[in-house]
Design an enzyme around this catalytic site. Structure first.
Site, PDB file in Angstrom:
ATOM      1  CE  LYS A  76      69.865 -12.778  32.043  1.00 34.44           C
ATOM      2  NZ  LYS A  76      69.383 -12.237  30.751  1.00 34.44           N
ATOM      3  CB  SER A 151      67.627 -15.159  28.804  1.00 32.78           C
ATOM      4  OG  SER A 151      68.265 -13.905  28.827  1.00 32.78           O
ATOM      5  CB  SER A 175      66.860 -11.341  27.600  1.00 31.84           C
ATOM      6  OG  SER A 175      66.944 -12.541  26.908  1.00 31.84           O
TER       7      SER A 175
HETATM    8  N1  GLN Z   1      65.348 -14.825  23.385  1.00 31.67           N
HETATM    9  C1  GLN Z   1      66.375 -14.205  22.605  1.00 31.67           C
HETATM   10  C2  GLN Z   1      67.471 -15.189  22.311  1.00 31.67           C
HETATM   11  O1  GLN Z   1      67.343 -16.297  22.676  1.00 31.67           O
HETATM   12  C3  GLN Z   1      66.911 -13.007  23.299  1.00 31.67           C
HETATM   13  C4  GLN Z   1      67.873 -13.343  24.352  1.00 31.67           C
HETATM   14  C5  GLN Z   1      68.404 -12.145  25.038  1.00 31.67           C
HETATM   15  O2  GLN Z   1      67.922 -11.032  24.855  1.00 31.67           O
HETATM   16  N2  GLN Z   1      69.445 -12.349  25.818  1.00 31.67           N
HETATM   17  O3  GLN Z   1      68.460 -14.867  21.726  1.00 31.67           O
END
Ligand code: GLN
Length: 475
Positions: A76, A151, A175
């Site tokens: 990532k 994400s 994410s």
């Molecule tokens: N979707 C969640 C957020 O927007 C989790 C994001 C993540 O785990 N990096 O914070």
């Protein structure tokens, strides 16, 4: 080239049935064929081939192959690899190049893994659909009109499309698990502190963990085992002993397994297919000898609210370093220092990142600190107590990974609060810091992937992956 698991690939590599170079070429060709899907931000064409050739040479020369010899991995783009871009899918870091390796990357490298490139994501890991990337959307591998989750959307799509065998993601509130659920693969977030965060660009430091996306639980366990363990460069990394995950996985049996099923994870509003498939799988596990235990986690309704207060507070502090002076993008129009800061940040950050910096600054401000931030900290403590109590009675807590299957591109971008609800089932494990995994359950009536979410007690990653493997095996 059909490659079902790393075990299979390794056997072929070590018996010289195939070379690392051939394997890497195979993956690079697939990556190029999928270029329009935007899955990778950077592809290491030459670098990966050079690496493959040097691994082939090592084997020919009689060198000892590392634990991940020749494993093609995607990383990532918020995890540092020396000499490569580290964009976090943000304009503010578009041309930034990392000057060091993340500890996790270093450890994978030492065991002879091959890095294929850096994957797309929501900007600074903030989002649930990969739509907040300044490098564009990624389509869901099973329906191009839908999102892959986020994400770590690029990492999940890379593994699901066969553009990497395994991928690293980061998980702050879901994410790794939510996109794994949306892409029909395994996604696991370990206990907070299990993997060093050194070299992972910080979003919310008390939540962030590197996680693994893979097709099966054995591959995930293998990669986790290589990365796990104390690191002198991350004071929050744990010195808890790293067990042999492969043997822990095999010692899990469905016979007598106590699965806690919180009624709060099956609300009226839950998508019908998701509910049916998760309940169906639980019934199947019961038929094979597991015991289903009704439990209650009454505070679940507060998870999203507490999470977004805490992570935005931490993000507002962590992202202060991107000011145009030290890293990345600097506005061209600035005439003095203050406008340089303001314009660089205004032009460099996307909408969601700015929204979170503002929210975080607000909840930390003198007049509101007690009302929001302190309260959310207290809620976090209550969650920790409730989960600990629940896991004294059961081996694992089970439910859906997401309240709905992958949604359409653009469907939720106009309503951030609705987008935040995509994490309603994954966020609690992040609040408490326990390990959690999403495991594929197959496809719903619209042919969209559905995942099951499992949470175990601190440092029980081996057991957790063993249970996930049972779920996958009975498919
Ligand atoms: N979707 C969640 C957020 O927007 C989790 C994001 C993540 O785990 N990096 O914070």
């Amino acid at each position: 080239m059909q490659l079902s698991s790393y075990e299979d690939l390794r056997a072929r590599l070590l018996s010289h049935a195939v070379t690392c170079e051939e394997v890497v070429r195979f993956y690079l060709e697939r990556i190029d064929a999928h270029r329009d899907d935007n899955i990778y931000i950077t592809v290491f064409h030459e670098r990966a081939l050079d690496r493959a050739r040097s691994l082939d040479k090592k084997l020919r020369d009689g060198g000892r192959p590392g634990k991940l010899f020749g494993m093609p991995l995607a990383i990532k783009d918020n995890i540092a690899i020396k000499g490569s871009n580290l964009t976090c899918a943000s304009k503010i870091l578009e041309h930034y190049e990392s000057v060091y390796d993340a500890t996790s990357v270093q450890r994978l490298d030492q065991e002879d893994a091959v890095f294929l490139g850096k994957t797309n994501m929501d900007e600074f890991a903030m989002g649930s659909s990969n739509e907040n990337s300044s490098f564009g959307n990624v389509p869901n591998p099973f329906d191009k009109t839908r999102v892959p989750g986020g994400s770590s959307g690029g990492s999940a799509a890379a593994v699901a499309n066969g553009l990497a065998m395994v991928a690293l993601g980061s998980d702050t509130g879901g994410s790794v698990r939510q996109p794994a659920g949306f892409c029909d693969i395994v996604g696991m977030k370990p206990t907070y502190g299990r993997i060093s965060r050194y070299g992972l660009v910080a979003f919310a430091s008390s939540f962030d963990q590197i996680g693994v996306l893979a097709r099966n639980c054995d591959d995930a366990a293998l990669v986790l085992g290589v990365m796990a363990g104390k690191d002198g460069r991350d004071a929050t990394s744990s010195s808890h002993v790293v067990p042999d995950y492969a043997s822990e996985i095999t010692s899990v049996s469905v016979e007598g397994l106590k699965i806690g099923v919180p009624k709060e994870f099956f609300p009226e509003s839950l998508n019908q297919d998701v509910s049916r498939m998760v309940k169906g799988k639980l019934a199947e596990l019961r038929d094979k000898g597991a015991e289903l235990v009704d439990i209650t986690l009454p505070d679940s309704a507060y998870a999203i609210a507490a999470y977004y207060v805490l992570v935005t507070a931490e993000a507002s502090a962590n992202l202060a370093r991107f000011d145009g002076a030290r890293y990345g993008y600097r506005s061209k129009d600035a005439t003095d220092l203050a406008t340089m800061y303001v314009s660089s940040r205004t032009e460099g950050f996307g909408r969601e990142v700015k929204r979170r910096i503002m929210l975080g600054t607000y909840v930390l401000s003198a007049g509101y600190y007690d009302t929001y931030y302190k309260k959310a900290q207290q809620v976090r403590r209550v969650f920790q107590d409730r989960y600990r109590e629940a896991l004294e009675k059961v081996d694992v807590i089970a439910g859906p990974t997401s309240p709905f299957p992958p949604f359409g591109i653009g469907d939720k971008t106009g309503n951030p609060l609705e987008m935040y609800l995509a994490d309603v089932f994954t966020v609690p494990a992040s609040i408490v810091g326990m390990p959690a995994v999403s495991v594929p359950l197959g496809f719903d009536t619209l042919n969209l992937p559905v995942g099951m979410h499992l949470v175990c007690n601190f440092f029980e990653e081996g057991k957790l992956l063993g249970i996930a493997k049972l779920v996958q095996r009975f498919q």
